[in-house]
Design a protein around this motif. Structure first.
Motif, PDB file in Angstrom:
ATOM      1  N   ALA A 187       0.848  -1.199   0.000  1.00  0.00           N
ATOM      2  CA  ALA A 187       0.000   0.000   0.000  1.00  0.00           C
ATOM      3  C   ALA A 187       0.880   1.245   0.000  1.00  0.00           C
ATOM      4  CB  ALA A 187      -0.897  -0.010   1.231  1.00  0.00           C
ATOM      5  N   THR A 188       0.345   2.328  -0.555  1.00  0.00           N
ATOM      6  CA  THR A 188       1.050   3.613  -0.549  1.00  0.00           C
ATOM      7  C   THR A 188       0.116   4.669   0.032  1.00  0.00           C
ATOM      8  OG1 THR A 188       0.235   4.395  -2.676  1.00  0.00           O
ATOM      9  CG2 THR A 188       2.188   2.947  -2.715  1.00  0.00           C
ATOM     10  N   GLU A 189       0.635   5.888   0.107  1.00  0.00           N
ATOM     11  CA  GLU A 189      -0.160   6.992   0.661  1.00  0.00           C
ATOM     12  C   GLU A 189      -1.477   7.174  -0.103  1.00  0.00           C
ATOM     13  OE1 GLU A 189       2.241  10.398   1.218  1.00  0.00           O
ATOM     14  OE2 GLU A 189       0.686  11.454   2.361  1.00  0.00           O
ATOM     15  N   ALA A 190      -1.472   6.824  -1.390  1.00  0.00           N
ATOM     16  CA  ALA A 190      -2.682   6.966  -2.208  1.00  0.00           C
ATOM     17  C   ALA A 190      -3.794   6.022  -1.729  1.00  0.00           C
ATOM     18  CB  ALA A 190      -2.352   6.688  -3.674  1.00  0.00           C
ATOM     19  N   ASP A 191      -3.433   5.024  -0.905  1.00  0.00           N
ATOM     20  CA  ASP A 191      -4.411   4.058  -0.385  1.00  0.00           C
ATOM     21  C   ASP A 191      -4.962   4.448   0.989  1.00  0.00           C
ATOM     22  OD1 ASP A 191      -4.189   2.058  -2.516  1.00  0.00           O
ATOM     23  OD2 ASP A 191      -2.155   1.768  -1.756  1.00  0.00           O
ATOM     24  N   ALA A 192      -4.577   5.630   1.498  1.00  0.00           N
ATOM     25  CA  ALA A 192      -4.949   5.992   2.879  1.00  0.00           C
ATOM     26  C   ALA A 192      -6.465   5.949   3.083  1.00  0.00           C
ATOM     27  CB  ALA A 192      -4.390   7.357   3.243  1.00  0.00           C
ATOM     28  N   GLN A 193      -7.220   6.449   2.097  1.00  0.00           N
ATOM     29  CA  GLN A 193      -8.685   6.468   2.211  1.00  0.00           C
ATOM     30  C   GLN A 193      -9.243   5.036   2.243  1.00  0.00           C
ATOM     31  OE1 GLN A 193     -10.238   9.905   1.547  1.00  0.00           O
ATOM     32  NE2 GLN A 193     -11.859   8.986   2.790  1.00  0.00           N
ATOM     33  N   THR A 194      -8.742   4.198   1.341  1.00  0.00           N
ATOM     34  CA  THR A 194      -9.174   2.789   1.288  1.00  0.00           C
ATOM     35  C   THR A 194      -8.869   2.094   2.606  1.00  0.00           C
ATOM     36  OG1 THR A 194      -8.759   2.717  -1.067  1.00  0.00           O
ATOM     37  CG2 THR A 194      -8.795   0.598   0.060  1.00  0.00           C
ATOM     38  N   LEU A 195      -7.650   2.335   3.123  1.00  0.00           N
ATOM     39  CA  LEU A 195      -7.248   1.697   4.376  1.00  0.00           C
ATOM     40  C   LEU A 195      -8.113   2.172   5.542  1.00  0.00           C
ATOM     41  CD1 LEU A 195      -3.407   1.785   3.930  1.00  0.00           C
ATOM     42  CD2 LEU A 195      -4.671  -0.214   4.751  1.00  0.00           C
ATOM     43  N   ALA A 196      -8.403   3.481   5.577  1.00  0.00           N
ATOM     44  CA  ALA A 196      -9.204   4.023   6.678  1.00  0.00           C
ATOM     45  C   ALA A 196     -10.583   3.368   6.699  1.00  0.00           C
ATOM     46  CB  ALA A 196      -9.324   5.538   6.543  1.00  0.00           C
TER      47      ALA A 196
ATOM     48  N   LEU B 265     -14.016   7.460  10.857  1.00  0.00           N
ATOM     49  CA  LEU B 265     -13.259   7.411   9.614  1.00  0.00           C
ATOM     50  C   LEU B 265     -12.171   8.492   9.612  1.00  0.00           C
ATOM     51  CD1 LEU B 265     -13.259   5.872   6.931  1.00  0.00           C
ATOM     52  CD2 LEU B 265     -14.813   7.612   6.029  1.00  0.00           C
ATOM     53  N   GLY B 266     -12.517   9.681  10.112  1.00  0.00           N
ATOM     54  CA  GLY B 266     -11.553  10.785  10.123  1.00  0.00           C
ATOM     55  C   GLY B 266     -10.323  10.463  10.952  1.00  0.00           C
ATOM     56  N   GLU B 267     -10.543   9.838  12.114  1.00  0.00           N
ATOM     57  CA  GLU B 267      -9.412   9.474  12.984  1.00  0.00           C
ATOM     58  C   GLU B 267      -8.529   8.445  12.297  1.00  0.00           C
ATOM     59  OE1 GLU B 267      -7.170   7.149  15.810  1.00  0.00           O
ATOM     60  OE2 GLU B 267      -8.948   6.381  14.809  1.00  0.00           O
ATOM     61  N   ARG B 268      -9.171   7.468  11.623  1.00  0.00           N
ATOM     62  CA  ARG B 268      -8.402   6.425  10.915  1.00  0.00           C
ATOM     63  C   ARG B 268      -7.630   7.012   9.724  1.00  0.00           C
ATOM     64  NH1 ARG B 268      -6.216   2.815  13.198  1.00  0.00           N
ATOM     65  NH2 ARG B 268      -6.281   4.518  14.650  1.00  0.00           N
ATOM     66  N   LEU B 269      -8.249   7.978   9.037  1.00  0.00           N
ATOM     67  CA  LEU B 269      -7.572   8.611   7.901  1.00  0.00           C
ATOM     68  C   LEU B 269      -6.321   9.351   8.389  1.00  0.00           C
ATOM     69  CD1 LEU B 269      -7.705   9.005   4.883  1.00  0.00           C
ATOM     70  CD2 LEU B 269      -9.244  10.948   5.243  1.00  0.00           C
ATOM     71  N   ASP B 270      -6.462  10.092   9.489  1.00  0.00           N
ATOM     72  CA  ASP B 270      -5.292  10.780  10.072  1.00  0.00           C
ATOM     73  C   ASP B 270      -4.219   9.756  10.436  1.00  0.00           C
ATOM     74  OD1 ASP B 270      -6.590  13.164   9.842  1.00  0.00           O
ATOM     75  OD2 ASP B 270      -7.132  13.318  11.971  1.00  0.00           O
ATOM     76  N   HIS B 271      -4.663   8.631  11.020  1.00  0.00           N
ATOM     77  CA  HIS B 271      -3.711   7.591  11.414  1.00  0.00           C
ATOM     78  C   HIS B 271      -2.906   7.105  10.210  1.00  0.00           C
ATOM     79  CE1 HIS B 271      -2.122   3.895  13.189  1.00  0.00           C
ATOM     80  NE2 HIS B 271      -2.548   3.273  12.103  1.00  0.00           N
ATOM     81  N   TRP B 272      -3.610   6.741   9.118  1.00  0.00           N
ATOM     82  CA  TRP B 272      -2.898   6.154   7.975  1.00  0.00           C
ATOM     83  C   TRP B 272      -2.042   7.181   7.252  1.00  0.00           C
ATOM     84  CZ3 TRP B 272      -1.834   1.394   8.149  1.00  0.00           C
ATOM     85  CH2 TRP B 272      -2.697   0.521   8.802  1.00  0.00           C
TER      86      TRP B 272
END
Ligand SMILES: CC(C)(COP(=O)(O)OP(=O)(O)OC[C@H]1O[C@@H](n2cnc3c(N)ncnc32)[C@H](O)[C@@H]1OP(=O)(O)O)[C@@H](O)C(=O)NCCC(=O)NCCS
Length: 177
Positions: free
Chosen positions: A9-18, A43-50
């Motif tokens: 995974a890369t930074e471009a996957d942050a939304q998918t991962l969250a 979701l917002g907290e997870r997005l910040d995390h990733w």
């Protein structure tokens, strides 16, 4: 494992991962986390995390897909200097392994553990460790089936008791059947 595939995974996957992370947590932790903690998962907290994880550079994140190309799981690990008192050299900390319920008990978790262990071994790391909620008994049975041993004292995550597991030799985990 022809039924599943994986990719880094890369930074471009942050939304998918969250979104995947949140869905997996909701499936896994209902009844295990206090109601207020569970309700506050977002979701917002997870997005910040990733997004933060991908700033770390050394962290390795993998996405797993089913035969239809649907993203059904992820893993995350990083090199760890301190656990086990440094007696066994540098190791790998398994930060996360989560599969959607629909993808569980079909060998994917074992396959991803071997993949992480192989990446650790190739990075010169000797051992692996993780922490898991004490009451997450299915996951604990899985780690034990993969050869993990409990070590250390109880910890806590969001005020919930946790226990630690480790593998002294990631080479053996990579070859585990
Ligand atoms: C834990 C998890 C990663 C395991 O992956 P999996 O693909 O379901 O497990 P596998 O099919 O590879 O199982 C390998 C072996 O582990 C053991 N095992 C796996 N799940 C188990 C369960 N629920 N209960 C008891 N043993 C289990 C079995 O020995 C199994 O072999 P078998 O199927 O031949 O009996 C996955 O179920 C998951 O994502 N669970 C929810 C999220 C979670 O708890 N993550 C860990 C957070 S610390």
């Amino acid at each position: 494992m022809s039924e599943f595939s994986s990719r880094a995974a890369t930074e471009a996957d942050a939304q998918t991962l969250a979104a995947l992370n949140l869905a997996c947590w909701r499936e896994t932790y209902v009844g295990l986390l206090p109601a207020e903690t569970f309700a506050a998962l977002s979701l917002g907290e997870r997005l910040d995390h990733w997004r933060g994880v991908f700033q770390m550079k050394g962290d390795r994140v993998t996405l797993a897909m089913d035969a239809a190309g649907e993203t059904v799981g992820f893993t995350h690990w990083r090199a760890h200097e301190l656990a086990l008192g440094g007696r066994l050299g540098r190791g790998g900390e398994i930060c996360a392994i989560y599969l959607r319920r629909s993808a569980q008990r079909r060998g994917l978790g074992g396959w991803l553990m071997r993949l992480m262990a192989e990446e650790m071994r190739a990075s010169g790391l000797k051992w692996a460790s993780l922490v898991v909620l004490r009451e997450n008994l299915p996951a604990r049975r899985f780690y034990e089936a993969m050869g993990a041993r409990r070590f250390g004292h109880e910890l806590s995550w969001r005020s919930v008791p946790q226990v630690a597991y480790g593998w002294r030799d990631v080479g053996r985990l990579a070859a585990h059947q």
